[in-house]
Design a protein around this motif. Structure first.
Motif, PDB file in Angstrom:
ATOM      1  N   THR A  24     -14.725  28.945  83.694  1.00  9.49           N
ATOM      2  CA  THR A  24     -14.269  27.510  83.895  1.00  9.49           C
ATOM      3  C   THR A  24     -15.489  26.833  83.061  1.00  9.49           C
ATOM      4  OG1 THR A  24     -13.763  25.674  85.140  1.00  9.49           O
ATOM      5  CG2 THR A  24     -15.203  27.304  85.972  1.00  9.49           C
ATOM      6  N   GLU A  25     -15.056  25.565  82.501  1.00  7.86           N
ATOM      7  CA  GLU A  25     -16.074  24.783  82.025  1.00  7.86           C
ATOM      8  C   GLU A  25     -16.189  23.489  82.833  1.00  7.86           C
ATOM      9  OE1 GLU A  25     -18.059  25.364  79.531  1.00  7.86           O
ATOM     10  OE2 GLU A  25     -17.142  27.246  79.246  1.00  7.86           O
ATOM     11  N   ASP A  26     -15.440  23.311  83.899  1.00  6.69           N
ATOM     12  CA  ASP A  26     -15.702  22.537  84.835  1.00  6.69           C
ATOM     13  C   ASP A  26     -16.829  22.104  85.504  1.00  6.69           C
ATOM     14  OD1 ASP A  26     -12.847  22.254  84.479  1.00  6.69           O
ATOM     15  OD2 ASP A  26     -12.279  22.762  86.344  1.00  6.69           O
ATOM     16  N   TYR A 319     -11.670  27.970  93.119  1.00  5.20           N
ATOM     17  CA  TYR A 319     -13.049  27.794  92.176  1.00  5.20           C
ATOM     18  C   TYR A 319     -13.780  28.758  93.003  1.00  5.20           C
ATOM     19  CZ  TYR A 319     -11.399  23.526  90.325  1.00  5.20           C
ATOM     20  OH  TYR A 319     -10.584  22.245  89.607  1.00  5.20           O
ATOM     21  N   VAL A 320     -14.837  29.390  92.157  1.00  6.42           N
ATOM     22  CA  VAL A 320     -15.712  30.484  92.788  1.00  6.42           C
ATOM     23  C   VAL A 320     -17.080  30.034  92.292  1.00  6.42           C
ATOM     24  CG1 VAL A 320     -16.900  32.691  92.810  1.00  6.42           C
ATOM     25  CG2 VAL A 320     -14.185  32.439  93.223  1.00  6.42           C
ATOM     26  N   ASN A 321     -18.096  29.885  92.798  1.00  8.20           N
ATOM     27  CA  ASN A 321     -19.416  29.244  92.330  1.00  8.20           C
ATOM     28  C   ASN A 321     -20.277  30.565  92.151  1.00  8.20           C
ATOM     29  OD1 ASN A 321     -18.772  26.751  93.291  1.00  8.20           O
ATOM     30  ND2 ASN A 321     -20.191  27.259  95.181  1.00  8.20           N
ATOM     31  N   THR A 322     -21.224  30.360  91.036  1.00  4.10           N
ATOM     32  CA  THR A 322     -21.921  31.408  90.700  1.00  4.10           C
ATOM     33  C   THR A 322     -22.494  32.497  91.742  1.00  4.10           C
ATOM     34  OG1 THR A 322     -23.520  32.440  89.182  1.00  4.10           O
ATOM     35  CG2 THR A 322     -23.713  30.099  90.222  1.00  4.10           C
ATOM     36  N   PHE A 323     -22.501  33.770  91.513  1.00  3.60           N
ATOM     37  CA  PHE A 323     -23.048  34.464  92.329  1.00  3.60           C
ATOM     38  C   PHE A 323     -24.779  34.785  92.185  1.00  3.60           C
ATOM     39  CE2 PHE A 323     -19.289  34.912  94.268  1.00  3.60           C
ATOM     40  CZ  PHE A 323     -19.259  36.082  95.293  1.00  3.60           C
ATOM     41  N   SER A 324     -25.156  34.027  91.232  1.00  8.12           N
ATOM     42  CA  SER A 324     -26.574  34.251  90.891  1.00  8.12           C
ATOM     43  C   SER A 324     -27.493  32.948  91.518  1.00  8.12           C
ATOM     44  CB  SER A 324     -26.816  34.089  89.269  1.00  8.12           C
ATOM     45  OG  SER A 324     -28.113  33.719  89.020  1.00  8.12           O
ATOM     46  N   ILE A 325     -28.294  33.107  92.227  1.00 10.03           N
ATOM     47  CA  ILE A 325     -29.293  32.181  92.864  1.00 10.03           C
ATOM     48  C   ILE A 325     -29.796  31.369  91.856  1.00 10.03           C
ATOM     49  CG2 ILE A 325     -31.034  31.825  94.273  1.00 10.03           C
ATOM     50  CD1 ILE A 325     -28.885  32.779  95.632  1.00 10.03           C
ATOM     51  N   LYS A 326     -30.368  32.190  90.567  1.00  9.29           N
ATOM     52  CA  LYS A 326     -31.145  31.481  89.572  1.00  9.29           C
ATOM     53  C   LYS A 326     -30.136  30.403  88.854  1.00  9.29           C
ATOM     54  CE  LYS A 326     -34.494  35.082  88.533  1.00  9.29           C
ATOM     55  NZ  LYS A 326     -34.931  36.279  87.625  1.00  9.29           N
ATOM     56  N   SER A 338     -21.930  24.564  90.347  1.00  8.24           N
ATOM     57  CA  SER A 338     -22.278  25.934  89.713  1.00  8.24           C
ATOM     58  C   SER A 338     -20.918  26.611  89.811  1.00  8.24           C
ATOM     59  CB  SER A 338     -23.290  26.636  90.974  1.00  8.24           C
ATOM     60  OG  SER A 338     -22.670  26.863  91.958  1.00  8.24           O
ATOM     61  N   LEU A 339     -19.937  25.874  89.143  1.00 10.88           N
ATOM     62  CA  LEU A 339     -18.664  26.734  89.307  1.00 10.88           C
ATOM     63  C   LEU A 339     -18.737  27.639  88.080  1.00 10.88           C
ATOM     64  CD1 LEU A 339     -16.290  23.194  89.425  1.00 10.88           C
ATOM     65  CD2 LEU A 339     -17.038  25.005  91.315  1.00 10.88           C
ATOM     66  N   SER A 340     -18.148  28.885  88.291  1.00 12.14           N
ATOM     67  CA  SER A 340     -18.198  29.818  87.345  1.00 12.14           C
ATOM     68  C   SER A 340     -17.040  30.491  87.055  1.00 12.14           C
ATOM     69  CB  SER A 340     -19.096  30.755  87.768  1.00 12.14           C
ATOM     70  OG  SER A 340     -18.767  31.678  88.944  1.00 12.14           O
ATOM     71  N   GLY A 341     -15.974  30.382  87.952  1.00 13.25           N
ATOM     72  CA  GLY A 341     -14.666  31.019  87.753  1.00 13.25           C
ATOM     73  C   GLY A 341     -13.441  30.182  88.355  1.00 13.25           C
ATOM     74  N   LYS A 342     -12.315  30.386  87.808  1.00 16.45           N
ATOM     75  CA  LYS A 342     -11.105  29.665  88.372  1.00 16.45           C
ATOM     76  C   LYS A 342     -10.128  30.316  88.085  1.00 16.45           C
ATOM     77  CE  LYS A 342      -8.865  25.052  87.402  1.00 16.45           C
ATOM     78  NZ  LYS A 342      -9.110  23.788  86.496  1.00 16.45           N
ATOM     79  N   THR A 343      -9.175  29.983  89.395  1.00 13.77           N
ATOM     80  CA  THR A 343      -7.682  30.538  88.860  1.00 13.77           C
ATOM     81  C   THR A 343      -6.700  29.386  89.769  1.00 13.77           C
ATOM     82  OG1 THR A 343      -6.201  32.243  89.527  1.00 13.77           O
ATOM     83  CG2 THR A 343      -7.614  31.721  91.403  1.00 13.77           C
TER      84      THR A 343
END
Length: 454
Positions: A24-26, A319-326, A338-343
């Motif tokens: 996602t680009e959100d 929405y799933v936030n990134t799993f990367s702390i950085k 930090s939204l990285s994925g969406k369904t």
């Protein structure tokens, strides 16, 4: 039983179909719907050591890693405030949320200043049930959930928890001391370990009853595909044929008979009957008000989640936030989430989710279902209704509500077990994006984190 095996297969197939992430680009979650209540979920992914079979987002703790993270959690709360959100409930999961006490307390205090928060729930581990922590959390946290998993020393050693958190007796004594500090102290337990016998389960139940815990949650052992191998190597291969019998023992012991000690809060959560008066349970203070539910998804269908690895459900989107702390820190510091994925769920998938969550909470409101979806539950979910009716799952089925029989409660345990396995698979999809040092950090020895039972 046949209905359990059929339900397991159907829910597995459904979650595999609709719990698929797309990039996602959100940059922010959607704004709130006016008048709708929301809960805030906050994820703290740090643990002293990592459990190799935990599917939650977690990283080895270091102060250098944790302090910037907590600062950005607080910044992300302000982003939600700017979007127009308000919350009356905060749930802090992990990881081990109490890993850095001063930062956690500062974050809770700031959340209470920003929002109309009336109750705070936090997870923890048994080694943090000590005066320094209890005194700091008293008044800040109303419901503390401690990951115990079992009061059997053999099982604790098998899970690599004995050396880290102490013997079953030591943990039991800490719970008795901690219980009066909170409106509700929840003891998280797991049942259906491969080496667990009925006698061992009954001993676990006796210890819970004697502990003074205001609430207990008994999760079935869950073996998602990504952790089946590590589970088999540590505790053994999961045998689901015993699960129903173990669940019946739990229900009979805690909530059965003429004078049960606990009432059902959900299909696998049990709330001690109120009021608890002095002398009835030694060392436990009386508690006021309604008990808080263990699974926040029952009371709050929609919720934004902040922090790395947080999962948000709003409207028809997950929405799933990134799993990367950085990446999380970089996103927040640049002014975006930090939204990285969406369904996105279809109407039918949303109806299924409502059906599952409300029945897991022991009652489906048919009139609310009709208002929200424009059709009756029978019209919207005919196959699901027929299956549950033929299985003898409904105690009440009238124009206003659905409630469950004992068999129906067990079927909801099966459904939620498979749903959470599906959510763990979703987390695995998000984790695949990790690389370099962060990917390596996830493959170490360690004791279980506070959220591992969930």
């Amino acid at each position: 039983m046949l209905s359990e095996r059929l339900l397991t297969s159907v829910v597995r197939a459904c979650t595999k179909q609709y719990l698929k992430l797309k990039p996602t680009e959100d940059t922010h979650v959607p704004a709130p719907v006016p008048g709708q209540p929301y809960m805030l979920y906050m994820h703290v992914p740090f643990c002293e050591r990592l459990c190799p079979y935990c599917s939650f987002n977690r990283f080895p703790y270091s102060e250098d890693r944790a302090r910037p993270y907590f600062k950005n959690l607080r910044a992300e709360m302000h982003m939600l405030k700017d979007l127009g959100y308000d919350f009356d409930s905060l749930y802090i999961g992990g990881g081990t949320p109490t890993i850095m006490l001063d930062e956690l307390c500062q974050t809770i205090d700031e959340a209470c200043e920003l929002f109309s928060i009336k109750e705070v729930s936090s997870e923890t581990n048994p080694n943090h049930l000590i005066p320094e922590y209890l005194e700091a959390l008293q008044g800040r946290v109303q419901r503390l959930s401690v990951g115990v998993q079992s009061f059997d020393d053999g099982l604790l050693k098998q899970m690599d928890r004995y050396d880290k958190y102490g013997s079953a007796e030591e943990i039991f004594e800490r719970i008795k001391v901690a219980a009066p500090y909170f409106t509700s102290l929840n003891v998280d337990m797991i049942f259906n370990f491969p080496l667990q016998t009925e006698a061992m389960l009954r001993h676990d139940l006796e210890m819970v009853l004697a502990s003074g815990a205001g609430q207990t949650t008994f999760y079935p052992l869950m073996a998602s595909p990504s952790v089946e191998r590590s589970l088999a190597a540590t505790v053994g291969k999961v045998d689901y044929t015993r699960e129903q019998r173990f669940y019946e023992i739990i229900c009979e012991t805690l909530a059965g008979g003429e004078h049960p000690a606990y009432d059902f809060g959900s299909a696998w959560t049990f709330n001690r009957r109120e009021p608890v008066m002095g002398g009835e349970v030694p060392g436990v203070a009386a508690r006021d008000g309604d008990p808080m539910i263990d699974e926040y998804v029952v009371d709050y269908e929609e919720y934004p989640a902040i922090g790395s690895g947080g999962i948000t459900y709003l409207g028809s989107s997950l929405y799933v936030n990134t799993f990367s702390i950085k990446e999380y820190n970089a996103a927040i510091e640049s002014g975006r989430m930090s939204l990285s994925g969406k369904t996105t769920f279809t109407k039918r998938e949303r109806m299924r989710y409502r059906f599952m969550m409300q029945l897991f909470g022991l009652r489906l409101d048919k009139q609310q279902f009709l208002r929200d979806f424009g059709c009756t539950v029978e019209q919207g979910l005919p196959l699901e209704m027929d299956f549950m009716k033929l299985s003898g799952a409904f105690a009440t089925n009238d124009e206003n509500e659905l409630t469950l029989t004992p068999k129906g409660r067990y079927l909801m345990v099966v459904m939620m077990r498979q749903f959470f396995i599906g959510v763990n698979n979703l987390r695995d999809q998000a984790r695949q994006a990790l690389h370099g040092e962060e990917r390596e950090l996830l493959f170490g020895d360690g004791a279980a984190c506070a959220g591992c039972g969930k």
